[in-house]
Structures are given as C-alpha cells and as structure tokens.
Design a protein around this motif. Structure first.
Motif, PDB file in Angstrom:
ATOM      1  N   SER A  32       0.836  -1.211   0.000  1.00  0.00           N
ATOM      2  CA  SER A  32       0.000   0.000   0.000  1.00  0.00           C
ATOM      3  C   SER A  32       0.866   1.255   0.000  1.00  0.00           C
ATOM      4  O   SER A  32       1.790   1.366   0.810  1.00  0.00           O
ATOM      5  CB  SER A  32      -0.879   0.059   1.250  1.00  0.00           C
ATOM      6  N   VAL A  33       0.530   2.175  -0.868  1.00  0.00           N
ATOM      7  CA  VAL A  33       1.202   3.481  -0.871  1.00  0.00           C
ATOM      8  C   VAL A  33       0.141   4.576  -0.781  1.00  0.00           C
ATOM      9  O   VAL A  33      -0.873   4.542  -1.483  1.00  0.00           O
ATOM     10  CB  VAL A  33       2.054   3.692  -2.144  1.00  0.00           C
ATOM     11  N   HIS A  34       0.386   5.512   0.125  1.00  0.00           N
ATOM     12  CA  HIS A  34      -0.473   6.702   0.252  1.00  0.00           C
ATOM     13  C   HIS A  34       0.307   7.852  -0.383  1.00  0.00           C
ATOM     14  O   HIS A  34       1.384   8.195   0.084  1.00  0.00           O
ATOM     15  CB  HIS A  34      -0.730   6.946   1.744  1.00  0.00           C
ATOM     16  N   LEU A  35      -0.248   8.413  -1.447  1.00  0.00           N
ATOM     17  CA  LEU A  35       0.428   9.499  -2.163  1.00  0.00           C
ATOM     18  C   LEU A  35      -0.370  10.784  -2.024  1.00  0.00           C
ATOM     19  O   LEU A  35      -1.507  10.874  -2.496  1.00  0.00           O
ATOM     20  CB  LEU A  35       0.563   9.117  -3.645  1.00  0.00           C
ATOM     21  N   ASP A  36       0.220  11.769  -1.370  1.00  0.00           N
ATOM     22  CA  ASP A  36      -0.384  13.107  -1.348  1.00  0.00           C
ATOM     23  C   ASP A  36       0.134  13.850  -2.579  1.00  0.00           C
ATOM     24  O   ASP A  36       1.347  14.072  -2.710  1.00  0.00           O
ATOM     25  CB  ASP A  36       0.023  13.870  -0.081  1.00  0.00           C
ATOM     26  N   VAL A  37      -0.770  14.234  -3.476  1.00  0.00           N
ATOM     27  CA  VAL A  37      -0.329  14.879  -4.713  1.00  0.00           C
ATOM     28  C   VAL A  37      -0.201  16.393  -4.555  1.00  0.00           C
ATOM     29  O   VAL A  37       0.353  17.074  -5.420  1.00  0.00           O
ATOM     30  CB  VAL A  37      -1.258  14.537  -5.904  1.00  0.00           C
ATOM     31  N   THR A  38      -0.734  16.922  -3.471  1.00  0.00           N
ATOM     32  CA  THR A  38      -0.580  18.354  -3.169  1.00  0.00           C
ATOM     33  C   THR A  38      -0.846  18.586  -1.695  1.00  0.00           C
ATOM     34  O   THR A  38      -1.564  17.804  -1.056  1.00  0.00           O
ATOM     35  CB  THR A  38      -1.557  19.208  -4.009  1.00  0.00           C
ATOM     36  N   TYR A  39      -0.271  19.664  -1.155  1.00  0.00           N
ATOM     37  CA  TYR A  39      -0.645  20.109   0.190  1.00  0.00           C
ATOM     38  C   TYR A  39      -1.626  21.276   0.110  1.00  0.00           C
ATOM     39  O   TYR A  39      -2.146  21.719   1.113  1.00  0.00           O
ATOM     40  CB  TYR A  39       0.588  20.550   0.980  1.00  0.00           C
ATOM     41  N   ARG A  40      -1.858  21.791  -1.130  1.00  0.00           N
ATOM     42  CA  ARG A  40      -2.797  22.897  -1.268  1.00  0.00           C
ATOM     43  C   ARG A  40      -4.208  22.418  -0.935  1.00  0.00           C
ATOM     44  O   ARG A  40      -4.538  21.250  -1.163  1.00  0.00           O
ATOM     45  CB  ARG A  40      -2.784  23.432  -2.707  1.00  0.00           C
ATOM     46  N   CYS A  41      -5.003  23.310  -0.413  1.00  0.00           N
ATOM     47  CA  CYS A  41      -6.373  22.923  -0.076  1.00  0.00           C
ATOM     48  C   CYS A  41      -7.289  24.124  -0.162  1.00  0.00           C
ATOM     49  O   CYS A  41      -6.864  25.261   0.070  1.00  0.00           O
ATOM     50  CB  CYS A  41      -6.431  22.314   1.330  1.00  0.00           C
ATOM     51  N   ASN A  42      -8.554  23.856  -0.511  1.00  0.00           N
ATOM     52  CA  ASN A  42      -9.536  24.931  -0.564  1.00  0.00           C
ATOM     53  C   ASN A  42     -10.267  25.073   0.772  1.00  0.00           C
ATOM     54  O   ASN A  42     -11.127  25.927   0.913  1.00  0.00           O
ATOM     55  CB  ASN A  42     -10.533  24.701  -1.712  1.00  0.00           C
ATOM     56  N   GLU A  43      -9.950  24.198   1.724  1.00  0.00           N
ATOM     57  CA  GLU A  43     -10.492  24.337   3.068  1.00  0.00           C
ATOM     58  C   GLU A  43      -9.338  24.595   4.029  1.00  0.00           C
ATOM     59  O   GLU A  43      -8.176  24.378   3.686  1.00  0.00           O
ATOM     60  CB  GLU A  43     -11.256  23.062   3.467  1.00  0.00           C
ATOM     61  N   ARG A  44      -9.659  25.063   5.210  1.00  0.00           N
ATOM     62  CA  ARG A  44      -8.642  25.339   6.236  1.00  0.00           C
ATOM     63  C   ARG A  44      -9.099  24.709   7.545  1.00  0.00           C
ATOM     64  O   ARG A  44      -9.318  25.403   8.539  1.00  0.00           O
ATOM     65  CB  ARG A  44      -8.443  26.854   6.399  1.00  0.00           C
ATOM     66  N   CYS A  45      -9.262  23.408   7.530  1.00  0.00           N
ATOM     67  CA  CYS A  45      -9.838  22.717   8.684  1.00  0.00           C
ATOM     68  C   CYS A  45      -9.024  22.997   9.951  1.00  0.00           C
ATOM     69  O   CYS A  45      -7.789  22.962   9.933  1.00  0.00           O
ATOM     70  CB  CYS A  45      -9.903  21.219   8.411  1.00  0.00           C
ATOM     71  N   GLU A  46      -9.741  23.252  11.016  1.00  0.00           N
ATOM     72  CA  GLU A  46      -9.094  23.730  12.241  1.00  0.00           C
ATOM     73  C   GLU A  46      -8.120  22.720  12.842  1.00  0.00           C
ATOM     74  O   GLU A  46      -7.204  23.098  13.551  1.00  0.00           O
ATOM     75  CB  GLU A  46     -10.160  24.108  13.281  1.00  0.00           C
ATOM     76  N   CYS A  55       4.624   6.331   7.048  1.00  0.00           N
ATOM     77  CA  CYS A  55       3.172   6.516   7.051  1.00  0.00           C
ATOM     78  C   CYS A  55       2.891   8.017   7.053  1.00  0.00           C
ATOM     79  O   CYS A  55       3.764   8.814   7.419  1.00  0.00           O
ATOM     80  CB  CYS A  55       2.571   5.857   8.303  1.00  0.00           C
ATOM     81  N   VAL A  56       1.688   8.396   6.681  1.00  0.00           N
ATOM     82  CA  VAL A  56       1.313   9.812   6.686  1.00  0.00           C
ATOM     83  C   VAL A  56       1.367  10.393   8.100  1.00  0.00           C
ATOM     84  O   VAL A  56       1.543  11.589   8.291  1.00  0.00           O
ATOM     85  CB  VAL A  56      -0.082  10.005   6.032  1.00  0.00           C
ATOM     86  N   GLN A  57       1.221   9.529   9.107  1.00  0.00           N
ATOM     87  CA  GLN A  57       1.279   9.996  10.506  1.00  0.00           C
ATOM     88  C   GLN A  57       2.630   9.715  11.147  1.00  0.00           C
ATOM     89  O   GLN A  57       2.741   9.690  12.359  1.00  0.00           O
ATOM     90  CB  GLN A  57       0.186   9.285  11.331  1.00  0.00           C
ATOM     91  N   PHE A  58       3.644   9.454  10.332  1.00  0.00           N
ATOM     92  CA  PHE A  58       4.936   9.005  10.876  1.00  0.00           C
ATOM     93  C   PHE A  58       6.038   9.798  10.153  1.00  0.00           C
ATOM     94  O   PHE A  58       6.650   9.309   9.206  1.00  0.00           O
ATOM     95  CB  PHE A  58       5.062   7.498  10.600  1.00  0.00           C
ATOM     96  N   PRO A  59       6.302  11.040  10.598  1.00  0.00           N
ATOM     97  CA  PRO A  59       7.208  11.921   9.843  1.00  0.00           C
ATOM     98  C   PRO A  59       8.694  11.616  10.028  1.00  0.00           C
ATOM     99  O   PRO A  59       9.474  12.494  10.413  1.00  0.00           O
ATOM    100  CB  PRO A  59       6.840  13.312  10.377  1.00  0.00           C
ATOM    101  N   LEU A  60       9.064  10.391   9.740  1.00  0.00           N
ATOM    102  CA  LEU A  60      10.466   9.980   9.768  1.00  0.00           C
ATOM    103  C   LEU A  60      10.921   9.879   8.307  1.00  0.00           C
ATOM    104  O   LEU A  60      10.589   8.915   7.604  1.00  0.00           O
ATOM    105  CB  LEU A  60      10.600   8.611  10.472  1.00  0.00           C
TER     106      LEU A  60
END
Lengths: 365, 105
Positions: free
Chosen positions: A19-33, A261-266
């Motif tokens: 399994s690979v989780h690929l974020d294609v952008t960090y840009r977003c049209n929302e600003r979730c708190e 992982c997306v929650q594992f910034p190593l």
C-alpha cells in the motif's frame, strides 16, 4: 485468516510495499481547524514525476494506492494521474472534500475505475461543518459532490473526524451516510502538525466523551466484545510487528519524500534523488522501523493491552520515542476497557488520577 | 466448447505478488488470489490468443500436466472469473478497446 490477511502476510514475507499513500498536493480549498498540514504548493511534484513514481510503485508490487492531499482535485492533472494509476492496475482510493466535484467529474472517476472515494464530513449541520473547514458553503457543496458520486455508482465513505467541536454530531453524520448510500467511518485521532506544532492536540475529544463513543453500539457493534478486558499476550504477539507502516505500506509527500506513514514523519528518502526500490530496500530509517517488534517497545511490552492496542508508532515517534507509547492510543485502550495502561502508569498521557476522576478505576490509599 | 478467447477486464485492480496474482473486482470489491497456474492464464489473456494455445504453449510445458485435463480446468477457471466480471470471454478475438493487452505489469 481472511484472504486479505493472507495477502498482507505474503507481502510482509516478500518485503512488498503493498500500500502506498500518495499526497499529490498540500494545497487545499479548506482550512480545517485540526489539519496537520501547512498548505504550501511550492515545489510540488510534476505530472511526469508522478507518472514515473507510479510506475515504480507498480514495479515494486504496490496494489493499493491512496491518492490524497491537501485537496487532490485542486491539481489540474488530478484526473490524468488517477487514470494513469488505473492503467497501471492499482486499486485506487481517492480522499477528497468533494467540494469541486461536478457531474462530469463523478462520471470520469467512475469510468476510471476508482475503487472508493473517502470524503471528510464533520457534521450533519452546515454551520458546524463550515466552521471547522472555515469555508462558507462547504457543507452543501460537499454533500452535492457526494450525491453526484453516488449517482455515478461510486462507493463513497464519509470519514468523520471527531473532536471537541463536533463531538455530538457523529450520529447525524452516520444517518447522512445511510441516507446517501455511503459507508461511514469515525476517527477520533488528532495528530500534531508535521512541523512539530502540537497545539492542535487540545482539540482532541475529552476522555469522558471518547468513553461514550466507545460504548455506542451503532459505532462499535458488540459493546461487550469491543470493550472487553485485553486477553493475555503470547509469543506471536510479542514477536509481531506493531503496525504495517514501513513494512508493507508507506507514504509519499507532494515533494517526493518517503515516510513510513502519513502519521509518521520519519524521512526515509526522496524520490527525486533515489528510486523507490532503493529507498524501500536500503533506507536506514525503514530498516530501524522494521527491526522493532512488540517485545522491543520500551513501556508497551509490559502492558496488558499489548495484543489489542492500536498503538501508532508515528504518534509515539512524534511524542519523542519511536519505541515508546502513543498517549492517544493509551487513552483509547483505557477508556475502551477501563484497564489502566503501562503508559499511564509510567506517566505518559492520561494519568491514573484522570482515570479515578472518571470513576473507571478505584484507587485505595 | 468452441474456440475461446479470453481478455482481462479493464475494471479490475491487479498485481503479481510472488508467483500469484492478486485481483480485486471493481464491481463488488471481491478479492481474488490466483495460484501460479491461474496467474499464467491471467497474464496470457490478451484477447488474441485462444485458450487452447495458452494451455498448450504455456501451461502444459510449465506444469507438466496432460493437455485435455489442463484444458478442462482452464475452461472452468475462465468461466468462474468471467462470472465475476474479471475476465471477458468470446468465440472470436477480443478487440483491444475491451482488453488489457497493453498492460504488462
């Protein structure tokens, strides 16, 4: 063992990043708190880079591909990326807020053969959802997008992050899922920002409310079973891996950085400088993660919850010890079963005094 | 059975894991794990090669099985996968627009 379990076990044995989780952008049209990202689009991967990386993932044996962001549909080439992924026969899951989805987009996603769409919905009440996303009108646009995707025949899951500001709304979101023919999933996990800022952790659901949620049969099914005290561990559990992160799965950022992982910034390497195969096989960081067995965990190896805890190694890493407890998961295990965790006794996260206040344990002087 | 041509459906996800193929049907999210023989048939299902030739040229030499028995098993296998929408079956070669002949991974 289920067929999925057998496939995972085989991938683990073969060292395949299933399994690979690929974020294609960090840009977003929302600003979730509660969002853990900074929405910077600088130096994003190009279409050609992503096409090259997708091919590398396929060659490495990746089967499940999650395309996410930021908001992935902000990329003009997002459909091209999705269609390329399907040409390479990935099982594709798309995470989106659905704000930008039009009828023709829904049809195109269906025709591409996207397996599942996950949409974040925070409340069934527009004012609460919009207050969290900080985008006026986002609830109605998201709901419209969900209906269009369902009408096109797509499988949609409403992902309900639960926190202080929407604690009472999960039943309403669950009903919304039923009404739209979508699946429902709830997640009470709020993670620190990737830049290390942990101020958003104050938005986490209070323990008392987490306890209520863990005893709601509409969410957990058999409450007695879900909240049962943990069974004793055994050699299989102690020799087991704590999580699939870095073993059969990984995360790739919009800058090409590879993480367990997306929650594992190593950070384990960058696809702009090395091939995926090289990073997956030779990264020292991934080797370290793979070397950790449950029996090696500093505090958790002596915990009653060892075999059933959902301990997140990424959250533990962000708390300062890759082999330590994740206090958020200590809390979940505790409020679910009422059994104090080793992490709590060691002074991490929810304290035994908190537990006493909640009348979950009796402490005798 | 008349001549049978087989092609992989466009709507599935598929990947080879070791000697076996993992496939998920888009229609109902059913997961399939093909054994090495079935994997060979799957990979050869280009819509242009008849099943008899796949069995004769690929299955029999690789697995040392009798051709008649191998063909019966292969016919049963392709019918089962076709019922799940994983494979397309036809009495004539299947056009590339419906097949997966360009997919090599």
């Amino acid at each position: 063992m289920s067929l999925m379990g057998q496939v995972n076990r085989k991938a683990l044995g073969l060292g395949v990043p299933l399994s690979v989780h690929l974020d294609v952008t960090y840009r977003c049209n929302e600003r979730c708190e509660h969002c853990y990202l900074e929405h910077d689009g600088k130096d994003e991967l190009t279409t050609e880079e992503i096409r090259s990386f997708l091919r590398q993932f396929a060659e490495a044996g990746t089967f499940f591909l999650t395309i996410s962001g930021g908001e992935p549909l902000l990329r003009r080439d997002c459909f091209e990326i999705i269609e390329n992924a399907r040409e390479l026969e990935f099982n594709v899951k798309l995470k989106t807020n659905a704000v930008l989805v039009r009828e023709k987009d829904a049809r195109r996603l269906r025709e591409a053969g996207v397996e599942q769409i996950q949409v974040s919905v925070y409340s069934h009440k527009a004012e609460i959802h919009d207050r969290i996303t900080k985008l006026p009108g986002s609830f109605s646009r998201t709901l419209k997008g969900i209906r269009l995707m369902r009408a096109a025949g797509l499988k949609v899951t409403l992902a309900n992050v639960l926190m202080r500001s929407n604690a009472g709304d999960y039943a309403g979101v669950q009903e919304l899922a039923t009404e739209t023919g979508a699946q429902y999933t709830l997640d009470p996990t709020i993670t620190p920002m990737l830049n290390g800022d942990s101020s958003i952790l104050g938005m986490r659901l209070p323990s008392e409310e987490l306890r209520t949620v863990s005893r709601d049969e509409r969410l957990v099914g058999n409450v007695g079973e879900f909240c049962a005290p943990p069974a004793a561990d055994d050699d299989d559990i102690r020799e087991g891996i704590p999580c699939s992160a870095g073993h059969t799965s990984c995360y790739v950022s919009p800058l090409g950085e590879v993480y367990p992982c997306v929650q594992f910034p190593l950070a384990c390497g960058n696809l702009r400088r090395q091939s995926f195969a090289e990073i997956w096989a030779e990264s020292e960081q991934l080797r370290e993660v793979r070397g950790i067995r449950a029996k090696h965990l500093a505090t958790c190896s002596s915990c009653a919850h060892l075999g059933t805890c959902t301990r997140c190694p990424g959250l533990a890493f962000m708390e300062g010890n890759i082999r330590g407890p994740s206090s958020a998961d200590c809390e979940k295990s505790f409020v679910r079963t009422g059994v104090v965790t080793a992490g709590m006794m060691a002074g991490d996260g929810l304290s035994v005094r908190d537990a006493e206040r909640m009348e979950l344990v009796q402490i005798r002087a | 059975m008349k001549e049978c041509y087989v092609a992989r459906s466009r709507s599935v996800a598929a990947r080879q894991l070791g000697e076996e193929m993992v496939i998920m049907s888009a229609a109902d999210s059913t997961l399939f794990n093909l054994n090495p023989v079935a994997t060979l048939i799957w990979k050869a299902a280009d819509g242009q090669t008849p099943l008899t030739r796949i069995v004769e040229e690929q299955i029999c030499p690789e697995f040392e099985v009798e051709e008649g028995e191998a063909l019966r098993d292969a016919e049963q296998f392709v019918r089962e996968l076709a019922a799940h929408g994983i494979l397309l079956l036809a009495e004539f070669p299947i056009a590339e627009t419906n097949a997966e002949s360009d997919r090599k991974l």
